[in-house]
Design a protein around this motif. Structure first.
Motif, PDB file in Angstrom:
ATOM      1  N   PHE A 191       9.143  -5.336  -6.227  1.00  0.00           N
ATOM      2  CA  PHE A 191       8.570  -4.002  -6.065  1.00  0.00           C
ATOM      3  C   PHE A 191       7.711  -3.684  -7.281  1.00  0.00           C
ATOM      4  CE2 PHE A 191      12.526  -3.882  -3.649  1.00  0.00           C
ATOM      5  CZ  PHE A 191      12.104  -3.347  -2.443  1.00  0.00           C
ATOM      6  N   ILE A 197       6.898  -1.205  -9.942  1.00  0.00           N
ATOM      7  CA  ILE A 197       7.521  -0.001 -10.510  1.00  0.00           C
ATOM      8  C   ILE A 197       6.512   1.145 -10.602  1.00  0.00           C
ATOM      9  CG2 ILE A 197       8.443   0.954 -12.659  1.00  0.00           C
ATOM     10  CD1 ILE A 197      10.158  -1.456 -12.974  1.00  0.00           C
ATOM     11  N   GLU A 198       5.269   0.809 -10.950  1.00  0.00           N
ATOM     12  CA  GLU A 198       4.277   1.880 -11.127  1.00  0.00           C
ATOM     13  C   GLU A 198       3.923   2.552  -9.792  1.00  0.00           C
ATOM     14  OE1 GLU A 198       3.493  -1.225 -12.231  1.00  0.00           O
ATOM     15  OE2 GLU A 198       4.172  -0.880 -14.281  1.00  0.00           O
ATOM     16  N   LYS A 199       3.864   1.730  -8.730  1.00  0.00           N
ATOM     17  CA  LYS A 199       3.302   2.251  -7.497  1.00  0.00           C
ATOM     18  C   LYS A 199       4.311   2.960  -6.600  1.00  0.00           C
ATOM     19  CE  LYS A 199      -0.751  -0.664  -6.985  1.00  0.00           C
ATOM     20  NZ  LYS A 199      -1.383  -1.711  -6.152  1.00  0.00           N
ATOM     21  N   SER A 200       5.589   2.694  -6.819  1.00  0.00           N
ATOM     22  CA  SER A 200       6.595   3.257  -5.922  1.00  0.00           C
ATOM     23  C   SER A 200       6.655   4.784  -6.027  1.00  0.00           C
ATOM     24  CB  SER A 200       7.948   2.667  -6.302  1.00  0.00           C
ATOM     25  OG  SER A 200       8.952   3.296  -5.586  1.00  0.00           O
ATOM     26  N   ILE A 201       6.888   5.440  -4.888  1.00  0.00           N
ATOM     27  CA  ILE A 201       7.067   6.894  -4.955  1.00  0.00           C
ATOM     28  C   ILE A 201       8.424   7.256  -5.543  1.00  0.00           C
ATOM     29  CG2 ILE A 201       5.480   7.385  -3.059  1.00  0.00           C
ATOM     30  CD1 ILE A 201       7.938   7.866  -1.289  1.00  0.00           C
ATOM     31  N   GLY A 202       9.346   6.323  -5.528  1.00  0.00           N
ATOM     32  CA  GLY A 202      10.618   6.520  -6.219  1.00  0.00           C
ATOM     33  C   GLY A 202      11.574   7.434  -5.478  1.00  0.00           C
TER      34      GLY A 202
END
Lengths: 297, 297, 297
Positions: free
Chosen positions: A26, A28-33
Motif C-alpha cells: 500500500f 502510505i502517502e496516497k491512502s485515505i486512511g
C-alpha cells in the motif's frame, strides 16, 4: 521497569518492520486512511440529518434557522466529500491534480442536486415498511428504529456515487450501513421504489442485482453469485452480471439464498424461508421447502 | 472556487425542498429527532452501569461512594427518560401537557422500582449462558463478552416500558440492542427466566412471541410471523397474535425459522439447524433435516 | 416535582439493593468493568493503526515521524494492555501481585514481537479477498471496507493472547470484532493463511475449530458444536474438541451449518448454501441441497 525498557529499545525496529511490510502493498502517502473512513461516516451522519430534518435542541423553531442549519451541514459535508473523492480519483486514475479536483466537484454537485429526489424515494421505502409490518404503529417509529431505512438511505446515496464512477468511497459508505444494520448491499445494486427489508441482519445484495418495485425481503436473505469465471491469471473476471433479478412485488422470506446472474424471480412470486435457489422461477410462483416430520423422544 | 460558489447559491433551495418534503410526512417540531435517539442510547448505557456496578477508576473502593455514583447516574437518566416519554406521549395521544408529564413521571417510577427484580432476572440469564456454553470459563467473561446478556438486559427494560404503553421509545431501545448484537427482539415479546441466546447474530423474536423458562436459542433463529391479514384499506391489521409460543426447556439450533401465532413448540423439544417450521410440534419432539449425500468430484 | 422527590428519597435504597445483588455474584473491586472493556476496544483501534499505517493528517510525510507516531501508539497501548492482563491474572489465578505483573509484561512482549508476522499473515488474507471477490477493484478498497479483514486482524491478535492463557481479554477482543462485523470467531480457533469470509454477517467459528489454508466462507456459516457432555453437576465439560476441521481449499456457501468435533470437511470440497451437516465428507466433495419445485399460483 521491564516492559517499558523493552518497548523503548525494541518498538522503533518493530515499527520500521511494520512500515516496510505495509509499503510493499500500500502507498502510505496516497491512502485515505482510517481517518478518511471516519470522515465518510461523519458525512453520512450529516447527510442523514439533512434528509430527515428535525427540531433538535440546537435548532430554534424558526424554519429559516433550520434552513441555515441544514445548509451549513450540507456545505461542510460536500466540501469534505469533494476532497476525499479528489484524493481517490488522483490515486486510481490517470487524472492530474487539477482534473481530479474539477471532476470531484462536479460529482458532488450531481449528488447534492439529487437529494430531494432521493428524499422522495426514501419516503416510499418508509411507506413500504409501514405497509409491510403489522408491528409498527407510526412512521416516526420507522424513521428512528428500522435498520432498513438506515441501510437504504445510505445505499441510495452510495449508488449515485457508484454510477458516477467514484472508486472505494461508495463501498466504504455501504459497509458503514452494513456495520450499523447487518444489511450488506453493494452500491452497484439497482433497487426500485417501495423497498423494505424487515429485521435485516444478514441480508446480502450483490453488485449486479436488479430489484423491481415494491419488493419485500426478510433477514438473512442472500441475493448472490454462483461460482464465477477466472481469467488466464486465475483472477476473477470483473464486471460480469453475476447476481439475480428480482421483479416487482416479490416477497422473499428469512434465510433464503438465491444465486446467479441468469436467475430471475418472476413478479408477484413468494420465496419461502431457508430456500436454496439457483435457477429462475416464473411469475406468481410459490416456492417453499417441505415441512419436516418431528420424531417424539 | 466552483463547488463553494455552487453550494452558496443552490444549497438554500435544496434545503428548503428537503424541509418541504419532510414536512409533508413528519412534524419537525414534534419529533424526538436523532438527538433524542442518542439520548436513549446514553440512558441505556447508564442503566447498564447501574445494573452491573463495578469498581471503575472514577469510583473509590468505598461502597457509600459507589452508592452515590449509581444514584446520580439513575437520577439523571430517569429525568432524561421522563422528558422523552413526556414528548412522545404528548405527540401520540390526546393527553395535554400536564397529563403527559404526570404520566411520564409515573412510568419512570414504575420502571426504576423494578430494577432490583430485573437485575435478579438477568442473573438467571447469566447463569443460563454459563450452563449452556462449554467455551466460557467465568461469569465475568459472560458479563463482558456475551451479546446475549446485552440484548436481554435492554429487552427486559424495554419490555417494562412496552407494557406501560410507552410509544416508540421501547422499539428504539431494542433496535439499539439489535445494532450492538445482531439480536432483534421486539419489546413486546414475553421471555421467561434462564434465557440464553448463543452467538446471536441474526436472531429475530417477534412482538407476540411467548418464550418459557430455560430456553436456549442459537444464531440466525427466526421466531416470526406467517403472512398476516390486511384491513379494508390494504393495511396490515395490528394487534393480532402472529408469532410462535416456545415452551420451557426448548433448544433451537442455528438458522431455524419458526413462524406463526398458532405454532407452539412443546416443552423439552429440540429443533435442528436450518429447519423451516410453520406448524406446532408436541412435547419432547426432535426435528431435524435429513443429511445430504455428498457427490465426489 | 414528583419524580425528582421520589428519586431523591428512593434511589439510595434501590442503588443499595442493586449493589447487594451484584455483590452476590461478582466482585465489584476485581472486575475490569465496562471501562476496561472500552480500554480494550481503544487498544485494538491503536493496534490496527500500527498494523496498517497510513499518512493521516497528524503524520507528516516524513517516514521517521511515522515511525515515531506508530511507536508512541504501540508503547501506550502495550502498557494499557499489560495493566489489564495483570488485573485479570491476579483475579483468576493464584499468582501474587508481583508475579501477575511480571507475567503480564512477558505476555505483552511476546505479542508485540509477533506483530510483523501477524501483518504478513494479514496480507495473505487481503490477497485472498482480492482473489475471491469479483466485486472488488483494489486492495485498498478491501482494507477499508471488508469486515473480513477487520475480524481476522483482531482474531490473529486475540488468538496469540489465548495461546498465552490470558483469561477474558481475548474473548472481549473477538466480541468487539463480532459487534463491528457480525463475524463471531472464538479466539481459540486456529485459522491458516489466505483466509477469506465474504460479507460475513452471522458467521460463527467455534473455539476448537481448525481451518486450513486458502479457505473461503460466506455469510451465515456456522462451524459449531453438537450437543456436549455434562459433568456430574450438570455443567458442560470444558476443554473437549467440539468443533469441525476444515481442510485446505474448502469453500462453504451462505448459511451452511456444520457441527461436531469429529466432523472433517476434506480438502478441495465445496459445501452449498443452507446445508445442515453433522458428519465428515471426504476430499473433493460437492454437497448441495436439491432445488425446490415452484408451484404456480
Amino acid at each position: 521497569m521491564k516492559l517499558k525498557e523493552w518497548l523503548n529499545s525494541e518498538v522503533p525496529n518493530i515499527a520500521s518492520e511494520l512500515i516496510d511490510v505495509h509499503n510493499n502493498y500500500f502507498s502510505i502517502e496516497k491512502s485515505i486512511g482510517f481517518e478518511g473512513q471516519e470522515t465518510i461516516y461523519k458525512i453520512l451522519q450529516n447527510f442523514r440529518s439533512a434528509l430527515f430534518p428535525c427540531l433538535c435542541d440546537k435548532y430554534s423553531s424558526d424554519e429559516t434557522k433550520i434552513n441555515i442549519s441544514i445548509g451549513n451541514n450540507l456545505r461542510k459535508s460536500s466540501i469534505d466529500l469533494s476532497e476525499l473523492i479528489e484524493k481517490v480519483l488522483a490515486n486510481e486514475s490517470s487524472l492530474n491534480e487539477a482534473d481530479s479536483k474539477r471532476k470531484a466537484e462536479e460529482i458532488v454537485i450531481s449528488l447534492i442536486k439529487k437529494f430531494p429526489e432521493i428524499r422522495r424515494m426514501l419516503q416510499t421505502d418508509i411507506q413500504a415498511a409501514y405497509n409491510g409490518d403489522p408491528a409498527t404503529t407510526s412512521t416516526e417509529e420507522i424513521l428512528y428504529s428500522y435498520p432498513s431505512i438506515q441501510a437504504i438511505s445510505i445505499h441510495r446515496i452510495a449508488h449515485e456515487l457508484y454510477n458516477l464512477n467514484v472508486p472505494i468511497i461508495p463501498r466504504i459508505m455501504n459497509e458503514y450501513a452494513h456495520r450499523l444494520t447487518g444489511i450488506d448491499i453493494h452500491p452497484g445494486a439497482s433497487i426500485g421504489e417501495y423497498f423494505f427489508i424487515d429485521h435485516g441482519t444478514g441480508v446480502v445484495i450483490g453488485e449486479t442485482c436488479t430489484i423491481g418495485k415494491n419488493v419485500k425481503i426478510y433477514q438473512g436473505v442472500t441475493l448472490g453469485a454462483k461460482s464465477f469465471p477466472l481469467d488466464e491469471h486465475g483472477n476473477p473476471i470483473k464486471g460480469i452480471k453475476r447476481h439475480p433479478n428480482i421483479e416487482d412485488n416479490v416477497v422473499i422470506y428469512a434465510g433464503a439464498t438465491i444465486l446467479g446472474g441468469d436467475t430471475t424471480i418472476g413478479k408477484n412470486s413468494v420465496i419461502g424461508g431457508n430456500i436454496w435457489l439457483t435457477q429462475s422461477v416464473p411469475e406468481n410462483s410459490r416456492v417453499y421447502n417441505s415441512q419436516p416430520l418431528p420424531n417424539i423422544k
